[in-house]
Enzyme design. Structure first.
Site, PDB file in Angstrom:
ATOM      1  N   ASP A   1       0.812  -1.230   0.000  1.00 34.50           N
ATOM      2  CA  ASP A   1       0.000   0.000   0.000  1.00 34.50           C
ATOM      3  C   ASP A   1       0.841   1.274   0.000  1.00 34.50           C
ATOM      4  O   ASP A   1       0.386   2.325   0.461  1.00 34.50           O
ATOM      5  CB  ASP A   1      -0.980   0.023   1.197  1.00 34.50           C
ATOM      6  CG  ASP A   1      -1.955  -1.143   1.168  1.00 34.50           C
ATOM      7  OD1 ASP A   1      -2.266  -1.619   0.064  1.00 34.50           O
ATOM      8  OD2 ASP A   1      -2.398  -1.580   2.233  1.00 34.50           O
ATOM      9  N   ALA A   2       2.046   1.179  -0.529  1.00 35.21           N
ATOM     10  CA  ALA A   2       2.936   2.338  -0.486  1.00 35.21           C
ATOM     11  C   ALA A   2       3.387   2.811  -1.868  1.00 35.21           C
ATOM     12  O   ALA A   2       4.229   3.701  -1.984  1.00 35.21           O
ATOM     13  CB  ALA A   2       4.156   2.018   0.371  1.00 35.21           C
TER      14      ALA A   2
END
EC number: 3.5.1.10
Lengths: 282, 282, 282, 282
Positions: free
Chosen positions: B226-227
């Site tokens: 999720d980065a």
């Protein structure tokens, strides 16, 4: 707006609370102008807010409280009654940035924000002239000795009989002792969409991460930094072309909007707290 | 929409790039339909996207590339030319939740999303009938051996000549090796406003924290969960009365909206990447 | 969601209504899940909605109505009680455009929209396959004789015991007689932000005028075109680069969002009508 | 922000315009900071805006214009070059309501709005003290003889060398002769989402109609009331509980936001006009 009393209640949830409270009010001829309810299911706790027209009741606020107390005791209520004729007193803390202050003072002098502002406190002299033009005392507090400075701020807040302390972009972190002394009475505007970008320079953090919206958060101050109950938030779209300076500029607008909305809710007794969350009866 | 070529470029910033590129196009009679530029100042890097009407040029895409190559070399450009007549190929991965899939397939069958979808891959059988009604092959991949399963997914993606892999609420974390194998070619929809609420159960996290808005984020998948670079985000207002189930329901709408917008930008070659950020030329 | 009864009331405003109704409910042990009130000041009329948990009452809906009737009569109430266990029946009318239909059927089959859809009626054959895939009867009505066609539509609506007729981009103007026959039971989605751009081709009108936002409006159908009580509206930003086709594309998303929200409010008995305005208890 | 020249152009559409203009700039070493293009297809007209860093050119603005003129003539361009070092001059007209004025003066004194404000003109005395606190001359114009009053306003505008006249909630309708005298130089904020609710008391009209959003519109003033080219608009959600006074209150926030955005675009030469529509290069 005619005078009204606002009754806010929180108590363990069960059947019959609404009937009991509205029955009490009806029994004295009270005219309910607005009513809101909420149950926090995990906590099995009930929250309620009712506005009653003052002139529909045969007694004043003190007598209301006396008569209501037995009922409140029966249901184990935490409650309070506020009178729209008695304005809340806001003590505003600022540093050098003045967009939130300008917005608050405009809403105050135009009559939109029905409060008294006994003083504005700042760690800088920059905003004195603007504040004083409004006829509001401006008090400079020197921060070189932080501990003494925060003692002085607390003393000023009490001396001016403040109901709520508003950190309108006050760029100093309050010590835990001060936060604990005035629980649910200190409101901050943080320039990010919490819980993203806690702490310093949130617009730089947002720019760094490449988010497509930025935001602002109005919250009660607790002893954990930027982690208190959230009252109001909003976001605004940005894009790759926006510099940190652009974010700061967009941010000013969203900050003042969010702070003024959150404050309005608070002043109108629309904000109740349950654990680390708020119920906001709009 | 008539056929057009889309030229996207990134190169070190300097004066004269726009003139050189638009001069090259004009010299061959090319008609520019849309043009966008951006300089990433910290990186001193220039980004550019131009759409040219295909019928205004005296040669085809291959010849365009041959003739443009020397200019590109001179400026140290990373670049590509895409032809609107050649549809991008999306391989869609889903689990059981189908709101994003439903939305994508509707946009595909209505002609709004100009792509080919050679197959839909899932770790469950639930959505077979719906996908097959569209005449699209549905491939079930058993996840009991994760390593083999992801090998198979990678193989299917290549075998179907996928350009982009879309994780349309695919509830499995991709291994870093797979992420690295297809850089900037895997797009995920995460059901929070990143960087808040990374990882599992973001709506539960949001409910727990008491935020007043929830969001969704469309991003490129990298080996850090999720980065990756954010392509598109949006938020929607909630309040204290909303349960986690309500957040999930509101979330579905915002997720599919954000994913479809992000995908559209990507398919139209509007998304360029610089470090961990995107430039999105809308 | 457990079973509940929803009581909606409108009556002349006076003190004591809330107390009387909540007293009645409390007297039978009823547990109020949600309660909303509103006074329309110009009309001196009071509106109220209460959800009561069915299992908290010692009787069923019929008995509730029998016992409540005297109280309702005393206050001159118009009222109704609906039972969440009895699903509302939507008859959906469409033409060729299917974005709203697709959205409604998705929400229906995913369980988000708790209704029965006994049939979909259309003046074209295009959407038969999609509707029938859902197991819903698709009925084609030939419009060559408009008067007969609308008679048939009314008959079908009654024969299928429809509660609400939904015009999900049905491109025919209903005759006044039909509108009057089913007051507050026909819901339309209009593709503009009413009252702007009434009638045909609102996106062309919007493009022509150069507005910077477009919108959609969900409203009850009355015998005056696009002038019935508004249930829900929303807008989306556009800019000078957007063609009419782009507006149509953005519009599809806003239309389906607004229609599904408006329908949800209506189905949950949240929409009360006062003159040409709605009260929507969210 | 370093000094830059902004070149805005409109001309008949054809291939090669971008190349010609960017070629001209590149030939003199000009560094393009920002560039935007748009074709108005119905009119076959091309619009363009380019910002060039002043220090990247070997000559000043006058010399730029001299050298650029032949190219402009060849393409039949209407064009202008503005220099960021020369601030635009805004003459602001107000009546009694001061929310837009307060907002503009805040943005001006904080440096966000890079303009000169040579005077504020009003048909009332109420806002004198606030304006003069800013060191800006406040001029009262008596409206008892309207014709003379508007002559005086026009004369004051010219005498103070105003570039743009801003009607910041000026509650007088300008005569057509005045509108025609300063085409595209008078900007108004109208308190509705045009074209809905033209003319007087738009919030009353909106309340009467029962809309679910209200808006505001920033537009150029033409001789047809509230019908000039729209620069910027926005909306805000209201509900059945909001009185006309609430609409007025929400409206103030949306009015000042929309006016300040529209003005900013105009001041930065981002607004071009084509017929009755604007191109806004954001």
């Amino acid at each position: 707006m005619s005078r009204h009393y606002t009754l806010t209640i929180s108590c363990p949830d069960r059947a019959g609370i609404i009937a009991a409270v509205s029955g009490f009010i009806a029994q004295h001829g009270g005219f309910i102008v607005e009513a809101s309810y909420h149950t926090e299911h995990e906590e099995q706790r009930f929250f309620m807010r009712q506005e009653v027209r003052a002139d529909s009741l045969p007694f004043d606020a003190d007598e209301f409280c006396r008569r209501f107390a037995p009922l409140a005791a029966e249901f184990g209520m935490e409650w309070q009654l506020s009178d729209s004729a008695i304005k809340k007193r806001l003590v505003v803390l600022v540093s050098k940035q003045d967009h939130c202050l300008d917005d608050l003072l405009y809403r105050w002098r135009s009559g939109e924000l029905q409060v008294d502002i006994p003083c504005v406190i700042s760690n800088h002299e920059d905003l004195r002239s603007f504040v004083e033009w409004h006829g509001i005392p401006f008090i400079h507090v020197d921060m070189s000795d932080k501990s003494a400075a925060f003692e002085r701020i607390a003393a000023l807040f009490e001396e001016h009989r403040g109901d709520t302390m508003v950190l309108a972009r006050f760029m100093q972190i309050l010590p835990p002792s001060l936060c604990q002394r005035f629980p649910r009475r200190i409101i901050n505007i943080h320039h990010s969409f919490l819980p993203s970008f806690v702490g310093a320079k949130p617009y730089h953090q947002a720019h760094q991460r490449g988010v497509k919206l930025i935001g602002a958060t109005c919250h009660f101050v607790t002893d954990e930094l930027d982690a208190g109950p959230i009252i109001e938030q909003d976001t605004v779209r940005i894009d790759h072309g926006d510099t940190v300076d652009d974010l700061v500029r967009y941010g000013r607008d969203i900050e003042k909007t969010v702070l003024s909305r959150g404050l309005r809710y608070h002043i109108e007794d629309r904000v109740l707290v349950c654990g680390n969350k708020t119920i906001v009866f709009k």
